[in-house]
Write an enzyme that holds these catalytic residues in place. Sequence first.
Site, short mmCIF file in Angstrom:
data_model
loop_
_atom_site.label_atom_id
_atom_site.label_comp_id
_atom_site.label_asym_id
_atom_site.label_seq_id
_atom_site.Cartn_x
_atom_site.Cartn_y
_atom_site.Cartn_z
N ALA A 1 0.85 -1.20 0.00
CA ALA A 1 0.00 0.00 0.00
C ALA A 1 0.88 1.24 0.00
CB ALA A 1 -0.90 0.03 1.23
N LEU B 1 0.52 3.70 1.85
CA LEU B 1 0.70 4.16 3.22
C LEU B 1 1.72 3.34 3.99
CD1 LEU B 1 -2.93 5.09 4.30
CD2 LEU B 1 -1.21 6.43 3.10
N TYR B 2 2.15 2.21 3.48
CA TYR B 2 3.17 1.41 4.15
C TYR B 2 4.52 2.09 3.96
CZ TYR B 2 -0.31 -2.41 4.08
OH TYR B 2 -1.44 -3.19 4.22
N GLY B 3 4.91 2.86 4.96
CA GLY B 3 6.19 3.56 4.89
C GLY B 3 6.22 4.68 3.89
#
Length: 118
Positions: free
Chosen positions: A46, A48-50
Amino acid sequence: MAEHAAARLGLGTAPLAGLYRPTTEAYARATIESAWSAGIRDFDTAPLYGSGLAELRLGAALRDRPRDQFTISTKVGRLLRPGAPDPLFPAAPALSPVFDFSRDGLRRSLEESLERLG
């Protein structure tokens, strides 16, 4: 007896982007390589992952693999723009999510994810 579909396992990539603690590129790549060696072909990621780090690392690790042999799932409607770093991902770039579920926002989100994934 009815035939059952085989269970499919996948690899979630939030930890590979340093969820809760920084993670190295080498560790992320080794994890993806181990998953591949174990037969994992489904990968979940995603923006938003990191702040995009998971997509970048996943794309780099899979770049030389045959594209027709794996599946990547990501999320849409999440755009990354300059801003504050995400406290859940201590080593992530200073990007903030902007949620846009309009038709144009979904397309931009997908295009930006594809770019990070390579």
